[in-house]
Every structure is written in structure tokens, then in C-alpha cells.
Design an enzyme around this catalytic site. Structure first.
Site, PDB file in Angstrom:
ATOM      1  N   HIS A 492       0.823  -1.203   0.000  1.00  0.00           N
ATOM      2  CA  HIS A 492       0.000   0.000   0.000  1.00  0.00           C
ATOM      3  C   HIS A 492       0.859   1.255   0.000  1.00  0.00           C
ATOM      4  CE1 HIS A 492      -3.806  -2.249   1.369  1.00  0.00           C
ATOM      5  NE2 HIS A 492      -3.732  -2.135   0.064  1.00  0.00           N
ATOM      6  N   GLU A 736     -14.171  -4.324 -34.118  1.00  0.00           N
ATOM      7  CA  GLU A 736     -13.377  -5.099 -33.159  1.00  0.00           C
ATOM      8  C   GLU A 736     -13.480  -6.593 -33.416  1.00  0.00           C
ATOM      9  OE1 GLU A 736     -14.660  -3.966 -29.236  1.00  0.00           O
ATOM     10  OE2 GLU A 736     -16.774  -3.996 -29.777  1.00  0.00           O
ATOM     11  N   ASP A 760     -10.243  -5.762 -28.446  1.00  0.00           N
ATOM     12  CA  ASP A 760     -10.928  -6.967 -28.919  1.00  0.00           C
ATOM     13  C   ASP A 760     -10.445  -7.381 -30.303  1.00  0.00           C
ATOM     14  OD1 ASP A 760     -12.631  -7.942 -26.889  1.00  0.00           O
ATOM     15  OD2 ASP A 760     -13.874  -6.153 -27.114  1.00  0.00           O
ATOM     16  N   CYS A 807     -10.307   3.460 -30.457  1.00  0.00           N
ATOM     17  CA  CYS A 807     -10.571   3.705 -29.030  1.00  0.00           C
ATOM     18  C   CYS A 807     -10.012   2.591 -28.147  1.00  0.00           C
ATOM     19  CB  CYS A 807     -12.058   3.906 -28.776  1.00  0.00           C
ATOM     20  SG  CYS A 807     -13.053   2.482 -29.218  1.00  0.00           S
TER      21      CYS A 807
HETATM   22  C1  PEP Z   1     -11.805  -2.526 -27.478  1.00  0.00           C
HETATM   23  O1  PEP Z   1     -12.202  -3.689 -27.571  1.00  0.00           O
HETATM   24  O2  PEP Z   1     -10.733  -2.124 -27.927  1.00  0.00           O
HETATM   25  C2  PEP Z   1     -12.640  -1.528 -26.801  1.00  0.00           C
HETATM   26  C3  PEP Z   1     -12.315  -0.253 -26.776  1.00  0.00           C
HETATM   27  O3  PEP Z   1     -13.743  -1.987 -26.152  1.00  0.00           O
HETATM   28  P1  PEP Z   1     -13.677  -2.670 -24.711  1.00  0.00           P
HETATM   29  O4  PEP Z   1     -12.265  -2.567 -24.231  1.00  0.00           O
HETATM   30  O5  PEP Z   1     -14.645  -1.912 -23.868  1.00  0.00           O
HETATM   31  O6  PEP Z   1     -14.119  -4.066 -25.001  1.00  0.00           O
HETATM   32 MG    MG Z   2     -14.277  -4.160 -27.150  1.00  0.00          MG
END
Ligand code: PEP
Ligand code: MG
Length: 873
Positions: A492, A736, A760, A807
Site C-alpha cells: 500500500h 473489433e 478486442d 478507441c
Molecule cells: C476494445 O475492444 O478495444 C474496446 C475499446 O472496447 P472494450 O475494451 O470496452 O471491449
Molecule cells: Mg471491445
């Protein structure tokens, strides 16, 4: 036949109970008594070794049932069970039943040849006869009831213990913080609650005891049986079930490593210390400064010589230079003399506990204020629970009643509890014994009037190890770095150092303790190294590196709110990913151009039921307000696989990552998707919201989802609600699933944008589960195969006049930025902490060069080769 052990503080009581039970059940039943302690002058108490011997005496392959009286009896029995070999331990059941009545009932059942669980149930129901006679509600008896649909079990009238089985999903199991949540939740109800680890048999332990719950050794995937009796048993179980479904309030990524880990490494040359290549004359010890490469290992005796590099464990990133400031814990000698007035000793103990409680609350508030309310402050909640834990206080108080002084009693109770912690199999959980020791020292300091060690001045704090309270009290302006002999990255103290932005190296071994006060140190929190009395060349290099990192960070921060434009003039939006209102606030503060991915499954993770349209609309509108005109991409629920939702129970799937998740679930449960889409449409009439569907694999899914949007829009309009015009709200999909990337030319005309979920996409392209550490090497977004798919999707969307963002985590990697831009990506959505550095990476990218770089990368054989290519460009 099941054997029975009777544990009591009194040897005479234990023998008497055994005698009574034998009388009732007949001489064939094996009942062993473990009463009192093996000390002539202190006969009252319990002794784990005696209990272990009694278990051996009563041993039967059918199992042994252990019945205990109160307080330390439970703890000692747990310790005794822990000391048994694994195969024996699994057949020992510590039973919460009343000792006298339980022993009689259990003995009778054992004599009938009943199995262990049944004997235990009989013991638990031992009070039934007496209760019925006296007209009270009869307590538990009989076999466990069948589970009800909600996961609890119990009889119609709640007379038996209600039961709930949960499987713990937290990566680090029920370590101190989730265990503390467990105890806090159970403690809110008028119910007696116990928890038992079914997977690695341990317990049952009282849910009022943090020691009890945390030392059950519950790790990720373990099944825990929770039993509750009493007027609010049902409410207690339902609250605990919700807590478990909320992952014990740990964030989905919580791993004990601290949220600050992802922050860019600060460089912290100490003001007034020999940083930046200008060592102060006279600060280096006599002898020549090191020449050439530093010696790599510490000498075995005496203080390390100038230039020696001590290797430890990276604890908190950043470079620090400064003189050693030892923080030596004051030696605490616990007096063992007996006390004459137990009442006075009890009062002293209570006063010390109250004082430490005040200290801990102050430390918690200080950390919460300095880390903007981050989870790190929760560490102190676990400490507060130790201070009121019956598994510590009961034995401590009974030791006092037996004539010990308060400090001796407290110290002995803590030592007993610590044994159970130290025997846990999981190193992370085992390390939590440090928290117990730290709180214990604070109480002893109070009791014995020992003053807490103070720092003598600014510099790098060197200590054997640090308590969270020590660390919380550090002022980063004076404490430039932390170097400890013990401790690991999950301590911690390390978590707090990261949260407070203090560079730290831990586990350096005892040699660091021999370095004299005032000796200059060069500490690198990322490399996990500490150089003793570095030479001018090393100091200069470190100073430059620190300076460079600091300047780059400050430069990036200053420009974080400015648009990110490539060297040749193309604007790239750098947005942030969010899963909570706080994330959105952080994103705005970090300079994000909007929210590129709102993970709505996290937004409503703690809700007990599916939020209504109005509730959802209110949250989206709040977020849009915070964003003040910046766009917000709302992704519809991406539930399933690793993201379960409490109010959306899912059938078991053999391959959840390949199961009904994302849009597949949305289309299978259109009422849920429709509610969410209607809420988004309502808010999109007033704010720049965009809608995005996750896990799309086929064009028919996109069409079905868009039909649902069109239908919702029509219905809302017919109801008189304001809705955005058709072109007023962009609708996009996540790329994805490899199928979506491969069919991007067909998908692109159906949508307004693509956002590539590289987490993904990598998982499915490489067939490497993102949750499985053993295949983590394959899960690399820079794999040429993954880049190829991203390029395909971006090219198709560009041809159809649509835009593509990324993303997934890959977008936050500065090395990936030129590649993604080169492949045609025009929006990057990253965690808030990375916004500034990603914007800088965009600014240093030239579009034409990036396109060439990306094309080259696609032809390379591995992710490592891609990384080298970008590094050496
Ligand atoms: C991804 O799969 O890259 C994504 C942004 O979605 P999550 O991580 O929420 O599955
Ligand atoms: Mg995803």
C-alpha cells in the site's frame, strides 16, 4: 464416523462438554477436548497447538467437526486448521454452532454415520429444542435448502441460515479492500453472517471480522459460501450479493497497482541537491567517483561504496536525486509485566484505539484531498476496520482480563492474527499483514508514548519499510523519492507513492539501510535502481534525462487543450475513454477533445436494476453538460464476456468471449437496447451525442440496429419528444471483430463512422484471450495482422467518405500514433492521463512519412519489428 473437537477457553469446560456429548451419543463417538492453554500460570485461553493435537486425536477419514466457544477460540482453531496438511485441512470443518447444544446434536448425528456437512447442520440446529421450548424462533437445523432463483437459499420462514454462494471475480481475490467492503456491508444488518471459502476450504469466519474474512484466502474464481441468520438475514445476503456483483466496488481494472500507474513518469531532481550535473562540492563521500559503468551488485557487508547501483523493484515512476534521509522506526519494546488493574488497562487500550482511529481518518482525508478522491484513500478504511475488529479486540480484551497489560495484550492479539495472514497462499494477500503490523505499531506507539519517527529534512527517504500512514504524511515537496529495504509493488505504501507522484524503489535489501544520512542518491523509479553517491557523469546524465522528461511532460501539459495537428496540418481529434462522470471530468481537465468511447456498461455497473430511460437520459445530459459542447460517443451496452451486469444475468457460455455480447445481446433483448437508444436520442436533441454499437460482425446486425434507431426516433417524435434530425446524430460501429474489418467496404456506407476497438480486435485476430496472461505476448496491437485489419477498415471508410477512430488501448501508445495516422485513422480516444502525450505524438507526425512508415510496418514479421521500426525512424 465423523470425529468431533471441542475448543474452549477452559479445559474443564471442554472436558465437560465432551463428557456430556458422549453420554448422549454413546462411547463410540470420538470426541477430543482442546481446552485452555498449556501454561500453568495462565490456564484460561486457547492454544492452536493443543487444538491441532485434538484434531489428530479425533481424526477420521469422514472428517472432523470443530466446535468452539468465543473470541480467540475461533482464531486459534483457524490457525490449527491452517497448520494441517492440505488433504487433512479439507476435511476439517470449523462450525459456528453453539458449543454445548451443538456438541450433543453433532455427536448423535456422527454416531448415526451422517456425513460431515450433515453433522455440522445438526450442530447448527442444536438450539432448536431449547428455542421451541422457550417459545423463541427455532434456529438453524437440517440440511441446506435448495438454492432459490436469486442465488440465496433458505426456508419459507427464514428459520434456517440463509445461504448465498458467490464466486469472487476480483483479480486479487478478497484482499484487504474488498474484504473491508464485505465486513462493512455485512455489519449494516441485524444478522449473524459468516463466510466460508469452499474452493480452498477455510472458515467459516465471522463477517464482522476483517481478519476473519481476509484470511479465508479467497482468490479470484473462488467460491464463497455466505450464511446469515437473524431478523435481517435476507437483506444482508442481498446486499452482499450486490456487492459481489459490483466486484466489491473495485474498479474493473483494479489490480492493486494503483490508478496512477498509467501516468507519465515524473522527473524530480531535488531542489538544492546535486542534480542536473552540478554536484555540490563536498556532498560526495571521500574516494574517487565511479568511472565507467557502475558496479552492479551491492557488497555483502558495510555500506555500499560510491557508484554502487542497488537493484530493487520499481515502485513508483520518476527520477529523483537527493541526500539520504533515514526514517528509522522507533524501537518499540513491549513490556510483558502483568498489570494490576484490568479496568484501567482496558480504558488505556480504548483510548489508544480512538487516537489511532483519529490519525487514520486524518491520513485518509489528506490522501483523498491530494489524489482528488481516488480509490487509494480506501486503503485507510481497511485500517479503520482493524481497529474495531472483534478478532483482534476480543482476544486483546480477554488477555487484559487475564492480567496482562494493554500493550502486551494488544501485541499478542496482533501476533496471533498475523500468523493466519502469513500462511495465506497468495503473495498479494500475504503482504496485507504489513497493514496489520502498521496499525498495530500505531496503537503500541500510543500506548507506550513512543514518538513517531520524523524526517530530518528534504531528500530521498530511506526506510526498512514504510507504512501507508507514513507515506500518506509525506509532502512531495520535501520527499523527492522513496527507497525501502522491504516491500513490493503491490504494497500500500507503493500504491500511495504512485498516487502522490513520489518516485519509489522498493525491496532494495538491507544494504540500503547502511547508506549514511546525507549521502547523495540517484533513484530511478522505472528502472528500479538506486545509485549510491553517483559520479558527476551519472548525475549529469540523470539530470538531463529528468529534465528532458519533465520538460516534455510540462510542454505536453501546457498544450494539452490545444488541437492536435500533424506537422503537415491535418487535425487529429484526441478524445478520451470514459466509464464514469469522474472520468469525463478528468478528460476535460486533461484537454480531451471529447469522449470517443463512453462505456455505458460501467456507468450503470452499480445499479441494482436496468436504469430507466429517464435515468439514463439524465446521466447522459449531465455528462454532455460537463463536456461543454465537445462530442460524446455513447456506446450501447457491451455486456457479456468479461463484463457481466448484475441486472442482466447471463447463461453460462463455454466461450464467453465468443458468445452473446455487445450488439448480439442488444438485438436479442431489444427492449434493453431500445430504452438506451431512446435515452440517447432525447439527449442528442440538445447536445452533440453520437451513438455507437459494439461487437458488430455483419451488415445485417448494423441494419437491424439502425432500424431500431429509426423506429425509436419515430416513436419519440410521435410522443411529442424533441429528437435530432436524421443527419443530426452520427451513428457508428466499433470495428473489433475481424469479420467487420474484412467487410468494411460493405459496412462503411451503412454508418457515419468506425471506431476500432483494438483490444478486442487484437484478441480475435490473434485468438488470444485478453484476460489470459499466458497468451499476453500475442495480444499486441502492433502485430502486423492487426495493423493490416485497421488499415483495411480505415481505407474502406475513407472511400465511403466516413471517418475512422481508434478507441482501444493501442491509441494511447505514442509509438502506435504515427502508424495509426498513417493507416488513415483520424481520431484517437485514450485514457485521460495519456491525452497530452498522444497529442504531442500527433504533432510530431508527418502524414506522408506516416503513410510510408505504416506501409512498411505491414510487411514486417512481428510486433517487435514494428516497434523497432518506429523507434528507429
Ligand atoms: C476494445 O475492444 O478495444 C474496446 C475499446 O472496447 P472494450 O475494451 O470496452 O471491449
Ligand atoms: Mg471491445
Amino acid at each position: 464416523m465423523v470425529g468431533i473437537v471441542i475448543v474452549s477457553h477452559s479445559a474443564r469446560l471442554a472436558d465437560g462438554v465432551a463428557e456430556l456429548a458422549r453420554e448422549m451419543a454413546g462411547p463410540d463417538v470420538v470426541i477430543a477436548a482442546a481446552g485452555g492453554m498449556d501454561l500453568p500460570d495462565r490456564p484460561l485461553g486457547t492454544d492452536a497447538a493443543l487444538i491441532m493435537r485434538a484434531i489428530e486425536e479425533a481424526w477420521s477419514d469422514d472428517g472432523v467437526l470443530v466446535l468452539m466457544d468465543l473470541g480467540s477460540a475461533v482464531l486459534s482453531a483457524e490457525m490449527a486448521a491452517e497448520m494441517l496438511p492440505d488433504e487433512q485441512r479439507s476435511r476439517v470443518l470449523l462450525c459456528e454452532a453453539p458449543v454445548v447444544e451443538g456438541a450433543v446434536a453433532a455427536a448423535v448425528a456422527a454416531r448415526l454415520g451422517e456425513p460431515l456437512e450433515r453433522v455440522a447442520d445438526e450442530a447448527r440446529g442444536g438450539l432448536a429444542g431449547k428455542a421451541a421450548h422457550l417459545g423463541a424462533a427455532p434456529p438453524a437445523s437440517g440440511a441446506a435448502a435448495e438454492p432459490a432463483a436469486d442465488g440465496t437459499t433458505g426456508s419459507e420462514s427464514g428459520q434456517r441460515p440463509l445461504e448465498l454462494r458467490i464466486t469472487v471475480a476480483n483479480r486479487l481475490g478478497l484482499h484487504a479492500r474488498p474484504a473491508a467492503r464485505f465486513v462493512q456491508t455485512a455489519g449494516q444488518f441485524d444478522a449473524t453472517v459468516t463466510a466460508e471459502n469452499l474452493t480452498a476450504p477455510a472458515g467459516p469466519a465471522s463477517a464482522r471480522s476483517l481478519n476473519g474474512v481476509a484470511t479465508l484466502g479467497v482468490r479470484q474464481g473462488h467460491e464463497v459460501l455466505i450464511r446469515a441468520t437473524g431478523p435481517q438475514a435476507e437483506q444482508a445476503l442481498s446486499a452482499l450479493r450486490e456487492l459481489a456483483e459490483r466486484n466489491f466496488d473495485e474498479s474493473p481494472t483494479a489490480d492493486g497497482q494503483g490508478a496512477a500507474e498509467a501516468q507519465p513518469a515524473p522527473a524530480r531532481p531535488a531542489a538544492g541537491s546535486p542534480a542536473a550535473g552540478s554536484p555540490e562540492a563536498g556532498t560526495l563521500p571521500a574516494g574517487p567517483p565511479s568511472a565507467g559503468p557502475p558496479s552492479a551488485s551491492p557488497p555483502s557487508a558495510g555500506p555500499p561504496s560510491a557508484g554502487t547501483v542497488l537493484r530493487g523493484i520499481p515502485g513508483s515512476p520518476g527520477i529523483a536525486v537527493g541526500p539520504v534521509v533515514h526514517l528509522r522506526a522507533a524501537a518499540i519494546a513491549v513490556p510483558r509485566e502483568p498489570a494490576t488493574d484490568p479496568a484501567e488497562e482496558l480504558a488505556r487500550l480504548d483510548a489508544a484505539l480512538a487516537a489511532v482511529r483519529r490519525q487514520v481518518r486524518a491520513a485518509r482525508d489528506s490522501v483523498a484531498a491530494r489524489t482528488r478522491g481516488s480509490d487509494e484513500a480506501d486503503i485507510f478504511d481497511a485500517h479503520l476496520l482493524f481497529l474495531s475488529d472483534e478478532a483482534l479486540l476480543d482476544p486483546a480484551r480477554s488477555f487484559i482480563t487475564e492480567g496482562r497489560n494493554a500493550a502486551d495484550a494488544w501485541d499478542s492479539a496482533v501476533t496471533q492474527a498475523a500468523v493466519a495472514w502469513q500462511q495465506l497462499a497468495d503473495p498479494y494477500q500475504r503482504e496485507r499483514v504489513r497493514d496489520l503490523e502498521s496499525i498495530s505499531s500505531a496503537v503500541l506507539e500510543q500506548l507506550l508514548g513512543v514518538t513517531r519517527a520524523q524526517l530530518s529534512g528534504p531528500g530521498i527517504v530511506v526506510a526498512r519499510e514504510l507504512t501507508p500512514a507514513d507515506t500518506a504524511g509525506f509532502d512531495p515537496a520535501a520527499v523527492h523519492g522513496i527507497a525501502t529495504a522491504l516491500g513490493g509493488p503491490t504494497s500500500h505504501a507503493a500504491i500511495l507513492a504512485r498516487a502522490l507522484g513520489i518516485p519509489a524503489v522498493l525491496g532494495l535489501g538491507d544494504s540500503v539501510m547502511t547508506v549514511g544520512d546525507g549521502t547523495p542518491l540517484l533513484l530511478d523509479g522505472e528502472a528500479g535502481s538506486v545509485q549510491v553517491a553517483p559520479g558527476p557523469a551519472e548525475l549529469a546524465a540523470a539530470g538531463q534525462e529528468g529534465e528532458r522528461r519533465e520538460q516534455a511532460r510540462q510542454h505536453a501539459r501546457r498544450r494539452a487543450a490545444d488541437p492536435a495537428v500533424t506537422a503537415d496540418g491535418t487535425r487529429i481529434d484526441v478524445a478520451a475513454n470514459a466509464g464514469s462522470v469522474q472520468d469525463v471530468r478528468n478528460a476535460v481537465e486533461a484537454g480531451a477533445d471529447g469522449i470517443g468511447l463512453l462505456r455505458t456498461e460501467f456507468l450503470f455497473l452499480s445499479a441494482a436494476s436496468m436504469p430507466t430511460e429517464a435515468e439514463q437520459a439524465a446521466v447522459y445530459a449531465d455528462l454532455a453538460e460537463v463536456l461543454d459542447g465537445r462530442p460524446l460517443i455513447v456506446r450501447t451496452l457491451d455486456v457479456g464476456a468479461d463484463k457481466p451486469l448484475p441486472y442482466l444475468p447471463r447463461p453460462e457460455e463455454p466461450n464467453p468471449q465468443l458468445g452473446q455480447r455487445g450488439i448480439r445481446l442488444g438485438l436479442a433483448r431489444p427492449e434493453i437496447l431500445r430504452t438506451q437508444v431512446r435515452a440517447v436520442l432525447r439527449v442528442a436533441a440538445r447536445y452533440p451525442l453520437r451513438l455507437m454499437f459494439p461487437m458488430v460482425a455483419t451488415v445485417s446486425e448494423v441494419r437491424a440496429a439502425r432500424d431500431l434507431v429509426a423506429d425509436a426516433r419515430r416513436t419519440l417524435a410521435a410522443e411529442g419528444a424533441a429528437v435530432p434530425a436524421d443527419e443530426g446524430m452520427q451513428v457508428g460501429i466499433m470495428i473489433e471483430v475481424p469479420a467487420a474489418a474484412l467487410t468494411a467496404p460493405v459496412l462503411a456506407p451503412e454508418v457515419d463512422f468506425f471506431s476500432v476497438g483494438t483490444n478486442d480486435l487484437t484478441q480475435y485476430t490473434m485468438a488470444a484471450d485478453r484476460e489470459v496472461a499466458a497468451v499476453a505476448g500475442l495480444s499486441d496491437g502492433l502485430q502486423p495482422a492487426v495493423l493490416t485489419l485497421i488499415g483495411r477498415a480505415a481505407a474502406a471508410s475513407g472511400q465511403a467518405g466516413r471517418w475512422t477512430g481508434v478507441c482501444g488501448e493501442l491509441a494511447a501508445d505514442p509509438l502506435a500514433v504515427p502508424l495509426l495516422i498513417g493507416l488513415g485513422v483520424r481520431e484517437l480516444s485514450v485514457n485521460a492521463a495519456a491525452v497530452a502525450t498522444v497529442k504531442e505524438a500527433v504533432r510530431s507526425t508527418d502524414l506522408t512519412a506516416a503513410a510510408e512508415l505504416a506501409a512498411h510496418a505491414l510487411s514486417l514479421p512481428s510486433a517487435e519489428a514494428v516497434r523497432d521500426l518506429v523507434r528507429n525512424r
